[in-house]
Design a protein around this motif. Structure first.
Motif, PDB file in Angstrom:
ATOM      1  N   SER A   1      45.980  25.746  38.594  1.00  0.00           N
ATOM      2  CA  SER A   1      44.986  26.367  37.748  1.00  0.00           C
ATOM      3  C   SER A   1      44.005  26.968  37.641  1.00  0.00           C
ATOM      4  O   SER A   1      43.585  28.262  36.920  1.00  0.00           O
ATOM      5  N   GLU A   2      43.201  26.802  38.081  1.00  0.00           N
ATOM      6  CA  GLU A   2      41.177  27.436  38.575  1.00  0.00           C
ATOM      7  C   GLU A   2      41.800  28.037  39.008  1.00  0.00           C
ATOM      8  O   GLU A   2      40.492  28.992  38.349  1.00  0.00           O
ATOM      9  N   LEU A   3      42.172  28.017  40.583  1.00  0.00           N
ATOM     10  CA  LEU A   3      41.948  28.942  41.564  1.00  0.00           C
ATOM     11  C   LEU A   3      42.508  30.360  40.197  1.00  0.00           C
ATOM     12  O   LEU A   3      42.648  31.622  40.954  1.00  0.00           O
ATOM     13  N   VAL A   4      44.020  30.621  39.921  1.00  0.00           N
ATOM     14  CA  VAL A   4      44.285  31.385  39.122  1.00  0.00           C
ATOM     15  C   VAL A   4      44.035  31.677  38.009  1.00  0.00           C
ATOM     16  O   VAL A   4      43.687  33.257  38.023  1.00  0.00           O
ATOM     17  N   ALA A   5      42.903  31.431  37.585  1.00  0.00           N
ATOM     18  CA  ALA A   5      42.259  32.116  36.350  1.00  0.00           C
ATOM     19  C   ALA A   5      40.810  32.666  37.344  1.00  0.00           C
ATOM     20  O   ALA A   5      40.448  34.150  37.020  1.00  0.00           O
ATOM     21  N   GLU A   6      40.188  32.371  38.296  1.00  0.00           N
ATOM     22  CA  GLU A   6      39.724  33.001  39.171  1.00  0.00           C
ATOM     23  C   GLU A   6      39.900  34.405  39.732  1.00  0.00           C
ATOM     24  O   GLU A   6      39.487  35.366  40.017  1.00  0.00           O
ATOM     25  N   ALA A   7      41.681  34.113  39.661  1.00  0.00           N
ATOM     26  CA  ALA A   7      42.043  35.283  40.563  1.00  0.00           C
ATOM     27  C   ALA A   7      42.677  36.483  39.363  1.00  0.00           C
ATOM     28  O   ALA A   7      41.750  37.761  40.103  1.00  0.00           O
ATOM     29  N   ALA A   8      42.094  36.123  38.114  1.00  0.00           N
ATOM     30  CA  ALA A   8      42.165  36.792  36.685  1.00  0.00           C
ATOM     31  C   ALA A   8      40.490  37.690  36.654  1.00  0.00           C
ATOM     32  O   ALA A   8      40.897  38.751  35.534  1.00  0.00           O
ATOM     33  N   ARG A   9      39.821  37.069  37.429  1.00  0.00           N
ATOM     34  CA  ARG A   9      38.493  38.103  37.394  1.00  0.00           C
ATOM     35  C   ARG A   9      38.730  39.006  37.940  1.00  0.00           C
ATOM     36  O   ARG A   9      38.342  39.696  39.069  1.00  0.00           O
ATOM     37  N   PRO A  10      37.731  40.098  36.952  1.00  0.00           N
ATOM     38  CA  PRO A  10      38.220  41.612  37.789  1.00  0.00           C
ATOM     39  C   PRO A  10      36.621  41.402  38.748  1.00  0.00           C
ATOM     40  O   PRO A  10      35.435  40.677  38.610  1.00  0.00           O
ATOM     41  N   ALA A  11      36.989  42.256  40.185  1.00  0.00           N
ATOM     42  CA  ALA A  11      35.700  42.316  41.063  1.00  0.00           C
ATOM     43  C   ALA A  11      35.037  43.093  40.683  1.00  0.00           C
ATOM     44  O   ALA A  11      34.998  44.358  39.840  1.00  0.00           O
ATOM     45  N   PRO A  12      33.703  42.359  41.580  1.00  0.00           N
ATOM     46  CA  PRO A  12      32.502  43.994  41.146  1.00  0.00           C
ATOM     47  C   PRO A  12      33.209  44.751  42.043  1.00  0.00           C
ATOM     48  O   PRO A  12      32.587  46.797  40.739  1.00  0.00           O
ATOM     49  N   TRP A  13      33.800  46.098  42.665  1.00  0.00           N
ATOM     50  CA  TRP A  13      34.300  47.122  43.187  1.00  0.00           C
ATOM     51  C   TRP A  13      35.552  47.670  42.385  1.00  0.00           C
ATOM     52  O   TRP A  13      35.101  48.577  41.724  1.00  0.00           O
ATOM     53  N   GLN A  14      35.661  46.935  41.028  1.00  0.00           N
ATOM     54  CA  GLN A  14      36.804  46.864  40.050  1.00  0.00           C
ATOM     55  C   GLN A  14      36.341  48.776  39.584  1.00  0.00           C
ATOM     56  O   GLN A  14      37.393  49.332  39.134  1.00  0.00           O
ATOM     57  N   GLN A  15      35.161  48.110  38.975  1.00  0.00           N
ATOM     58  CA  GLN A  15      34.478  49.652  38.471  1.00  0.00           C
ATOM     59  C   GLN A  15      34.461  50.580  38.498  1.00  0.00           C
ATOM     60  O   GLN A  15      34.455  51.855  37.995  1.00  0.00           O
ATOM     61  N   TYR A  16      34.774  50.762  40.257  1.00  0.00           N
ATOM     62  CA  TYR A  16      34.596  52.427  40.825  1.00  0.00           C
ATOM     63  C   TYR A  16      35.647  52.263  41.156  1.00  0.00           C
ATOM     64  O   TYR A  16      36.097  52.943  42.249  1.00  0.00           O
TER      65      TYR A  16
END
Length: 303
Positions: free
Chosen positions: A91-106
């Protein structure tokens, strides 16, 4: 409670935000695959269980599909995973997987074939690369990157070029991390030093930048120059990046870049061959002291 003997476990994979969402998604997918195989369940049956297609389920196991906690919980029940610690860690890793990556702003300017490298390189333990044409992207100065980007996209607006260079510059931040930064072993062809990008001043400042980086990050960065005298060993016409990760749930990966496309593979039969090629290049290329001498010689040339 410890995991049952011989059962797949994900307890040794910690939530690490700095590794990026893709690494966590890939780790969960690999863990799910191992659990499914341990339980003797087919992909079709697993896909039916969470009401999706076998193709979409296959993407989940490869870390290429968004993770839904409900689906992971249903699969854990199907595969007989009842250990509270295992379920909590997933569950902890699934939550981390949902975070936007820094490059996604590009994301509007990042082509699909470049995204796997951007997504997973922050989680690497070692990045081993070869660049035959240009200074490796992680190590470019702002003005060098501007000229290279403009050359590849002559019709782009200056605002677009600026954002593209900001993305490239931001990739270096992972080497500045206080905890477990990746190590970079970059091999650069000797012709890069003789190919003028911009004015002699641009080249001077770029080479000076390389020398400063090697002084500032002696443990994270290692640069080798592949001389022309290497002959056939150095006759590699495209960029290669090999990623080795810190955890067995993340298999080695290789990124091969051509002019207008690239491929990214995790198949061991392919990654080992490219890794061997990089090792051959490293063994034949200039060592640390000789590389510094070559850089100093080039610095004087452009002074």
């Amino acid at each position: 409670m410890a995991a049952e003997p011989h059962k797949p476990s994900i307890l040794t994979f910690p939530p690490r935000p700095e590794w990026g969402s893709a690494a966590h998604r890939r780790a969960v997918g690999e863990y799910v695959r191992k659990c499914r195989e341990h339980a003797g369940v087919s992909r079709v049956a697993a896909a039916n269980h969470i009401r999706t297609s076998p193709a979409t389920y296959g993407r989940l196991e490869k870390g290429m599909a968004p993770l839904r906690q409900r689906d992971i919980d249903d699969l854990a029940l199907l595969y007989g995973v009842h250990d509270a610690a295992e379920l909590r860690r997933v569950s902890e890793l699934v939550a981390e997987a949902a975070r936007p990556a820094p490059w996604q702003q590009y994301s509007d300017m990042v082509v699909s074939w470049f995204r796997p490298l951007l997504s997973l390189e922050p989680a690497a333990e070692l990045i081993h690369s070869y660049e035959p044409q240009l200074v490796p992207g992680w190590l470019q100065t702002e003005e060098y990157a501007q000229i290279v980007t403009r050359a590849g996209h002559p019709l782009a607006s200056q605002a677009w070029v600026d954002r593209r260079c900001a993305l490239r510059k931001g990739r270096f931040d992972m080497f500045r991390r206080a905890v477990d930064p990746p190590a970079l072993l970059a091999i650069m062809d000797e012709t890069v030093l003789n190919r003028p990008v911009g004015s002699p001043g641009v080249m001077f400042r770029q080479i000076h930048h390389l020398l400063k980086l090697l002084e500032q990050y002696p443990y994270e960065l290692n640069l080798q120059i592949a001389p022309l005298s290497m002959g056939a060993i150095g006759a590699v016409g495209h960029a290669i990046v090999h990623l080795r990760f810190r955890h067995s749930l993340l298999p080695d990966a290789v990124y091969l870049e051509q002019c207008e496309s690239a491929s990214y593979t995790e198949y061991e039969s392919e990654t080992k061959g490219h890794q061997a090629r990089l090792v051959n290049l490293s063994m034949t290329a200039a060592g640390e002291e000789q590389t510094r001498e070559l850089l100093l010689e080039a610095l004087e040339k452009y002074r």
